[in-house]
Design a protein around this motif. Structure first.
Motif, PDB file in Angstrom:
ATOM      1  N   VAL A 485       0.807  -1.210   0.000  1.00  0.00           N
ATOM      2  CA  VAL A 485       0.000   0.000   0.000  1.00  0.00           C
ATOM      3  C   VAL A 485       0.848   1.272   0.000  1.00  0.00           C
ATOM      4  CG1 VAL A 485      -1.695   1.298   1.344  1.00  0.00           C
ATOM      5  CG2 VAL A 485      -1.927  -1.178   1.107  1.00  0.00           C
ATOM      6  N   SER A 486       2.021   1.236   0.633  1.00  0.00           N
ATOM      7  CA  SER A 486       2.836   2.448   0.779  1.00  0.00           C
ATOM      8  C   SER A 486       3.094   3.194  -0.525  1.00  0.00           C
ATOM      9  CB  SER A 486       4.183   2.092   1.435  1.00  0.00           C
ATOM     10  OG  SER A 486       3.998   1.775   2.789  1.00  0.00           O
ATOM     11  N   PRO A 487       3.400   2.501  -1.633  1.00  0.00           N
ATOM     12  CA  PRO A 487       3.660   3.242  -2.883  1.00  0.00           C
ATOM     13  C   PRO A 487       2.481   4.098  -3.353  1.00  0.00           C
ATOM     14  CG  PRO A 487       4.478   0.992  -3.047  1.00  0.00           C
ATOM     15  CD  PRO A 487       3.703   1.062  -1.788  1.00  0.00           C
ATOM     16  N   THR A 488       1.278   3.783  -2.867  1.00  0.00           N
ATOM     17  CA  THR A 488       0.107   4.579  -3.240  1.00  0.00           C
ATOM     18  C   THR A 488       0.287   6.045  -2.857  1.00  0.00           C
ATOM     19  OG1 THR A 488      -1.295   2.649  -2.888  1.00  0.00           O
ATOM     20  CG2 THR A 488      -2.400   4.774  -2.952  1.00  0.00           C
ATOM     21  N   PHE A 489       1.047   6.281  -1.786  1.00  0.00           N
ATOM     22  CA  PHE A 489       1.195   7.641  -1.269  1.00  0.00           C
ATOM     23  C   PHE A 489       2.595   8.207  -1.506  1.00  0.00           C
ATOM     24  CE2 PHE A 489      -2.111   5.475   1.203  1.00  0.00           C
ATOM     25  CZ  PHE A 489      -3.187   6.311   0.929  1.00  0.00           C
ATOM     26  N   SER A 490       3.282   7.640  -2.491  1.00  0.00           N
ATOM     27  CA  SER A 490       4.567   8.212  -2.889  1.00  0.00           C
ATOM     28  C   SER A 490       4.329   9.522  -3.636  1.00  0.00           C
ATOM     29  CB  SER A 490       5.322   7.231  -3.791  1.00  0.00           C
ATOM     30  OG  SER A 490       4.623   7.066  -5.015  1.00  0.00           O
ATOM     31  N   SER A 491       5.395  10.299  -3.817  1.00  0.00           N
ATOM     32  CA  SER A 491       5.257  11.585  -4.507  1.00  0.00           C
ATOM     33  C   SER A 491       4.698  11.396  -5.904  1.00  0.00           C
ATOM     34  CB  SER A 491       6.622  12.279  -4.572  1.00  0.00           C
ATOM     35  OG  SER A 491       7.079  12.591  -3.272  1.00  0.00           O
ATOM     36  N   ALA A 492       5.180  10.366  -6.601  1.00  0.00           N
ATOM     37  CA  ALA A 492       4.725  10.134  -7.975  1.00  0.00           C
ATOM     38  C   ALA A 492       3.242   9.807  -8.020  1.00  0.00           C
ATOM     39  CB  ALA A 492       5.539   9.004  -8.602  1.00  0.00           C
ATOM     40  N   LYS A 493       2.786   8.951  -7.085  1.00  0.00           N
ATOM     41  CA  LYS A 493       1.369   8.569  -7.090  1.00  0.00           C
ATOM     42  C   LYS A 493       0.478   9.726  -6.655  1.00  0.00           C
ATOM     43  CE  LYS A 493       2.215   4.276  -8.249  1.00  0.00           C
ATOM     44  NZ  LYS A 493       1.903   3.796  -9.608  1.00  0.00           N
ATOM     45  N   LEU A 494       0.936  10.497  -5.656  1.00  0.00           N
ATOM     46  CA  LEU A 494       0.148  11.655  -5.224  1.00  0.00           C
ATOM     47  C   LEU A 494       0.027  12.665  -6.352  1.00  0.00           C
ATOM     48  CD1 LEU A 494       1.425  12.255  -1.575  1.00  0.00           C
ATOM     49  CD2 LEU A 494      -0.809  11.391  -2.275  1.00  0.00           C
ATOM     50  N   LYS A 495       1.100  12.806  -7.105  1.00  0.00           N
ATOM     51  CA  LYS A 495       1.071  13.733  -8.235  1.00  0.00           C
ATOM     52  C   LYS A 495       0.044  13.267  -9.268  1.00  0.00           C
ATOM     53  CE  LYS A 495       4.373  16.407 -10.958  1.00  0.00           C
ATOM     54  NZ  LYS A 495       5.797  16.564 -11.315  1.00  0.00           N
ATOM     55  N   ALA A 496      -0.067  11.931  -9.423  1.00  0.00           N
ATOM     56  CA  ALA A 496      -1.049  11.386 -10.356  1.00  0.00           C
ATOM     57  C   ALA A 496      -2.472  11.623  -9.863  1.00  0.00           C
ATOM     58  CB  ALA A 496      -0.805   9.889 -10.544  1.00  0.00           C
ATOM     59  N   MET A 497      -2.676  11.600  -8.529  1.00  0.00           N
ATOM     60  CA  MET A 497      -4.007  11.836  -7.959  1.00  0.00           C
ATOM     61  C   MET A 497      -4.367  13.320  -7.921  1.00  0.00           C
ATOM     62  SD  MET A 497      -4.270   9.333  -4.644  1.00  0.00           S
ATOM     63  CE  MET A 497      -3.793   7.612  -4.665  1.00  0.00           C
ATOM     64  N   TYR A 498      -3.383  14.177  -8.131  1.00  0.00           N
ATOM     65  CA  TYR A 498      -3.577  15.609  -7.978  1.00  0.00           C
ATOM     66  C   TYR A 498      -4.712  16.136  -8.853  1.00  0.00           C
ATOM     67  CZ  TYR A 498      -2.323  20.522  -7.325  1.00  0.00           C
ATOM     68  OH  TYR A 498      -2.346  21.845  -6.999  1.00  0.00           O
ATOM     69  N   THR A 499      -4.843  15.572 -10.056  1.00  0.00           N
ATOM     70  CA  THR A 499      -5.910  16.003 -10.970  1.00  0.00           C
ATOM     71  C   THR A 499      -7.284  15.770 -10.352  1.00  0.00           C
ATOM     72  OG1 THR A 499      -4.523  15.470 -12.855  1.00  0.00           O
ATOM     73  CG2 THR A 499      -6.870  15.716 -13.283  1.00  0.00           C
ATOM     74  N   LEU A 500      -7.449  14.606  -9.678  1.00  0.00           N
ATOM     75  CA  LEU A 500      -8.727  14.303  -9.038  1.00  0.00           C
ATOM     76  C   LEU A 500      -9.002  15.272  -7.886  1.00  0.00           C
ATOM     77  CD1 LEU A 500      -8.403  10.390  -8.884  1.00  0.00           C
ATOM     78  CD2 LEU A 500      -9.599  11.754 -10.602  1.00  0.00           C
ATOM     79  N   MET A 501      -7.949  15.598  -7.106  1.00  0.00           N
ATOM     80  CA  MET A 501      -8.116  16.561  -6.006  1.00  0.00           C
ATOM     81  C   MET A 501      -8.472  17.942  -6.541  1.00  0.00           C
ATOM     82  SD  MET A 501      -5.041  15.726  -3.333  1.00  0.00           S
ATOM     83  CE  MET A 501      -4.776  14.101  -2.650  1.00  0.00           C
ATOM     84  N   ASN A 502      -7.894  18.295  -7.684  1.00  0.00           N
ATOM     85  CA  ASN A 502      -8.166  19.597  -8.284  1.00  0.00           C
ATOM     86  C   ASN A 502      -9.646  19.780  -8.574  1.00  0.00           C
ATOM     87  OD1 ASN A 502      -6.518  21.820  -8.751  1.00  0.00           O
ATOM     88  ND2 ASN A 502      -5.273  20.754 -10.263  1.00  0.00           N
ATOM     89  N   GLU A 503     -10.271  18.701  -9.074  1.00  0.00           N
ATOM     90  CA  GLU A 503     -11.687  18.787  -9.454  1.00  0.00           C
ATOM     91  C   GLU A 503     -12.570  19.044  -8.236  1.00  0.00           C
ATOM     92  OE1 GLU A 503     -12.484  15.139 -11.436  1.00  0.00           O
ATOM     93  OE2 GLU A 503     -11.191  15.579 -13.163  1.00  0.00           O
ATOM     94  N   THR A 504     -12.347  18.303  -7.161  1.00  0.00           N
ATOM     95  CA  THR A 504     -13.195  18.485  -5.972  1.00  0.00           C
ATOM     96  C   THR A 504     -12.891  19.807  -5.263  1.00  0.00           C
ATOM     97  OG1 THR A 504     -11.618  17.162  -4.694  1.00  0.00           O
ATOM     98  CG2 THR A 504     -13.546  16.019  -5.565  1.00  0.00           C
ATOM     99  N   SER A 505     -11.620  20.227  -5.268  1.00  0.00           N
ATOM    100  CA  SER A 505     -11.285  21.498  -4.608  1.00  0.00           C
ATOM    101  C   SER A 505     -11.860  22.692  -5.368  1.00  0.00           C
ATOM    102  CB  SER A 505      -9.767  21.644  -4.460  1.00  0.00           C
ATOM    103  OG  SER A 505      -9.123  21.584  -5.709  1.00  0.00           O
ATOM    104  N   ASP A 506     -11.992  22.577  -6.692  1.00  0.00           N
ATOM    105  CA  ASP A 506     -12.652  23.638  -7.468  1.00  0.00           C
ATOM    106  C   ASP A 506     -14.112  23.782  -7.037  1.00  0.00           C
ATOM    107  OD1 ASP A 506     -10.428  24.348  -8.895  1.00  0.00           O
ATOM    108  OD2 ASP A 506     -10.919  23.152 -10.673  1.00  0.00           O
ATOM    109  N   THR A 507     -14.777  22.656  -6.862  1.00  0.00           N
ATOM    110  CA  THR A 507     -16.186  22.697  -6.421  1.00  0.00           C
ATOM    111  C   THR A 507     -16.290  23.282  -5.019  1.00  0.00           C
ATOM    112  OG1 THR A 507     -16.561  20.685  -7.723  1.00  0.00           O
ATOM    113  CG2 THR A 507     -18.280  21.316  -6.169  1.00  0.00           C
TER     114      THR A 507
END
Length: 843
Positions: A485-507
């Motif tokens: 599970v740990s690699p899920t929260f690596s910098s690379a993976k968080l950067k990949a999730m950033y787009t999803l966070m962007n959408e909800t934070s805009d709302t």
């Protein structure tokens, strides 16, 4: 009133005998015993002007009705409790009628007889025949249909099928409310029947509401000494009995007995309920002699009117056994319990509440004589039955589980006393009671002030869908899951999730702007919870909750149950009383979460997993990363097998296994519950600080403008906001999302003067540490500069633990902080937070 002297015709010439007419009614004025041992009874005439007698007689004429004399006779014999005779009458009548309406009424009466005799399957059969005839005649809104439906419901209640009972009784009530006047006794009976179901379900306020509606109607429409009034008083008395207001219940029971003695034959079966109820109430106020007297009266009536295998007779034996047990006469108690058990096994299903009640009484008897193991066996039977037939928050089930929990607690040695660790006296539920009463944060602070920084206490245990989650797994299982599970929260993976966070934070930003444009007061915590839920659901499960847009209400309702503590859930108390018992009960299906919620969310997640495995969709979320790892393991295993075949002498290491669906679901739930709590609490308190500390808000805003300007907020830039980091950390210090963390000693350990044996459960209270003036001068003041690099270097790292520490620290810490920073940066760019009249600010 016709009468005549028959002295000249009597066998006893010395007596002055008088013969009264068979319809004579007299009042008993007084009864006295003469010196010769004879009884002198003084009587008084009644006449046509006696209004009370006329009212009662008229009421009886109305009730004893029917199209023929046979029909009226059968009804009257039932009222007298002569059920076998009544059955013979109706059987004869049934063979000589052709009218279907009359046939339906006879089937109903036969059902009533079987009901009274405790033959419930046959009763339902006869009642159902009656309903079918009424429905075939299209009398869908006729009161006879309502009465038949209600009767079916009352039988289902007796055989513990409460859902069917409520279904039929509510259908009957719907017909009655449309077909009857508001003061009809039949309508009151419908209210009473539903009240009976709710009292069995432990919903006493609902039961009382229906009982009082019924009583209000009866008081208007019936004579005050009518037998039905006695039943109504009994029902209300039972509510107060279950609410432990025994004196009030006794008041109602005595009114019921007074009516029964005036209006019923002395051995009428309806007298029994009043005697039993009054006896049980007397037990609870310590009047065992009176209780036994009433139970024995009930027993004499039952022995005359019921079959030897009737469950109500068994209930009376059970009650008498209970009194003898209270009087410490355990030999007599066991005799009556044995009689009750013999009857119940012959006449009741194995999961009937009467059996559970008897097993509980027998278990307590063995507990009183210190036969703890036998007591536990009976208590376990009680839990098994009540779990099948009662709702999960029923007080009877809670009591049953507490019996078992107390047993385990008593058997458990007080380890803290043996180790010399100071702490509060050990009593069952004691520590948990203080946590509920004071709150965990204040309780921790009080314990440390009173006993020092090492305190003995006992709270532990997690089961259910979380049992495969990282916080619960141990040793190699934990190491394997953590490494996957740990690699899920690596910098690379968080950067990949950033787009999803962007959408909800805009709302989230847009919703804040709506409030700002309207200059509207709002609850920041509610809005922040929605943002956190939307972000975590999207980034972990690939589920679009859209709670910020007020969509998907059902899904949101279920998801919120994973991080809402329901203090009516008795399993929560079992986790505290006895974690070992909690684990045992968890294997039987108990959980701190509702089963419908677990099933609902797991079905959605399993669907997402299936879609990903079939490559029907792909997202940069936790589920996808688990599926990618799973496929990578399969490829690596295949390649390894091929290489092994070529070089069998080579030594091969063990590959990390993938997670199964339950484990993926469990990790997701852990991240959901922990991530929701940490981020929503952090953001709520952060914006609270912004509103109450306007200078701090201005500094954060200036840094955002200076570092980001009007550019798009990127992953890299948001992590460069140093002053924002300091403010977030000070917020986490003052208002930590979790006020404690727990560990289990994997080996013996010496903590200062105290020896911690392997397996000891250790709790670290975060809030008291974060507010200890030894490490944090002026701990109640908000000072962001505490977290400047220079100040941080002066403190021990274990003085700041918002996300735990060590190998088992919060794996989603970076995810939570990134989620919070994006929301903060976007919000403070466009809005300013101010306190309002509802904002609480400490003096």
């Amino acid at each position: 009133m016709p009468f005549a002297s028959i002295r000249s015709l009597s066998e006893f010439e010395e007596e002055d005998e008088i013969l009264f007419s068979v319809n004579s009614v007299l009042y008993i004025i007084d009864i006295n015993q003469t010196n010769e041992g004879l009884w002198c009874i003084k009587l008084s005439w009644t006449n046509e002007t006696d209004q009370q007698l006329n009212n009662l007689a008229e009421r009886l004429r109305e009730e004893i009705q029917g199209s023929t004399a046979w029909h009226r006779l059968g009804y009257f014999v039932i009222q007298l409790g002569e059920y076998s005779t009544a059955e013979e009458i109706y059987a004869i009548f049934l063979d000589h009628i052709s009218d279907s309406n009359e046939e339906a009424k006879i089937y109903f009466q036969l059902g009533l007889i079987k009901d009274k005799l405790g033959q419930y399957v046959q009763a339902i059969s006869f009642y159902t025949k009656s309903v079918e005839i009424f429905q075939a005649k299209k009398t869908l809104h006729h009161i006879d249909l309502a009465v038949a439906l209600s009767s079916i419901g009352t039988v289902y209640r007796k055989i513990v099928d409460y859902s069917k009972a409520l279904f039929y009784c509510e259908k009957a009530l719907d017909i009655a409310e449309n077909a009857l006047p508001t003061d009809s006794p039949s309508l009151a009976t419908s209210y009473n029947n539903i009240g009976n179901i709710y009292i069995d379900l432990g919903e006493y306020s609902k039961a009382l509401s229906f009982y009082e509606k019924a009583l209000n109607i009866f008081e208007i429409s019936l004579p005050k000494n009518h037998p039905t009034m006695a039943k109504s008083y009994n029902s209300i008395g039972m509510v107060y009995y279950n609410l432990s207001d025994y004196l009030k219940s006794i008041s109602f029971y005595k009114q019921a007995i007074d009516i029964c003695e005036k209006s019923l034959p002395p051995n009428h079966p309806d007298m029994v309920q009043s005697f039993n109820n009054l006896a049980l109430a007397n037990i609870n106020i310590g009047k065992y002699g009176e209780a036994l007297l009433y139970f024995e009266k009930a027993l004499r009536i039952h022995q005359q009117s019921l079959t030897k295998s009737h469950p109500d007779l068994g209930q009376t034996y059970n009650n008498i056994g209970l009194v003898y047990c209270k009087m410490n006469d355990f030999l007599q108690a066991s005799v009556f319990y044995k009689r009750a058990l013999e009857i119940y096994k012959k006449s009741l299903p194995l999961n009937h509440p009467y059996l559970a009640q008897l097993y509980e009484n027998i278990g307590r008897m063995h507990k009183y004589v210190n036969d703890q193991e036998t007591a536990l066996k009976y208590f376990d039977k009680v839990v098994t039955i009540r779990r099948k037939v009662l709702p999960p928050n029923h007080p009877d089930l809670a009591r049953s589980l507490t019996n078992i929990g107390n047993f385990y607690w008593v058997r458990k040695n007080n380890i803290f006393h043996r180790l010399g660790i100071p702490g509060p006296a050990r009593i069952p539920l004691g520590e948990f009671f203080h946590v509920i009463q004071k709150g965990a944060r204040i309780n921790d602070v009080d314990l440390i002030r009173k006993y020092g920084k090492v305190v003995g206490r006992t709270i532990e245990g997690i089961t259910g869908p979380f049992e495969h989650g990282l916080p619960v797994l141990k040793d190699e299982q934990w190491k394997n899951a953590r490494s996957i599970v740990s690699p899920t929260f690596s910098s690379a993976k968080l950067k990949a999730m950033y787009t999803l966070m962007n959408e909800t934070s805009d709302t989230y930003r847009d919703r804040l702007l709506e409030y700002a444009d309207k200059k509207e007061i709002f609850n920041i915590n509610t809005l922040t919870e929605k943002y956190t839920l939307d972000t975590i659901s999207s980034c972990l499960f690939g589920i679009e909750t859209n709670s910020l847009k007020n969509e998907n209400a059902t899904l949101i309702k279920h998801l919120k149950k994973f991080f809402t503590i329901d203090f009516t859930n008795i399993f929560l108390y079992m986790l505290v009383i006895s974690p070992r018992l909690a684990r045992y009960l968890a294997k039987k299906g108990y959980s701190i979460f509702p089963s419908d919620t677990i099933n609902y969310v797991s079905n959605i997640v399993n669907h997402v997993i299936s879609q990903r495995r079939q490559h029907l969709e792909r997202r940069n979320d936790f589920i996808q990363m688990m599926i990618d790892h799973e496929e990578a393991v399969k490829v690596e295993e295949a390649m390894t097998e091929q290489t092994k075949a070529k070089d069998p002498q080579q030594q091969w290491g063990t590959l990390k296994k993938s997670l199964n669906d339950k484990e993926i679901f469990a990790q997701g739930l852990v991240f959901l519950a922990a991530g929701f709590e940490t981020t929503s609490v952090l953001l709520s308190f952060f914006f609270y600080v912004m509103a109450t500390e306007p200078i701090v808000q201005e500094k954060v805003y200036e840094e955002i403008q200076q570092e980001l300007g009007d550019d798009e907020i990127s992953y890299e830039k948001v992590n460069q906001l140093q002053y924002l980091d300091m403010v977030i950390n000070e917020t986490l210090r003052m208002y930590p999302p979790f006020i404690k963390l727990d560990r289990v000693a994997s080996q013996d350990y010496q903590l200062g003067d105290y020896h911690m044996p392997k397996g000891s459960f250790v709790t670290v209270p975060i809030y008291p540490i974060h507010h200890d003036p030894e490490y944090w001068p002026e701990p109640e003041n908000f000072i962001a500069e505490r977290f400047s690099p220079a100040e941080k270097a002066k403190r021990h790292p274990m003085t700041f633990l918002p996300f735990d520490d060590g190998p088992r620290n919060c794996i989603g810490m970076r995810f939570a902080l990134l989620e919070a920073k994006i929301a903060i940066a976007k919000a403070l760019r466009v809005v300013e937070f101010e306190k309002c009249e509802k904002t609480e600010v400490p003096p």
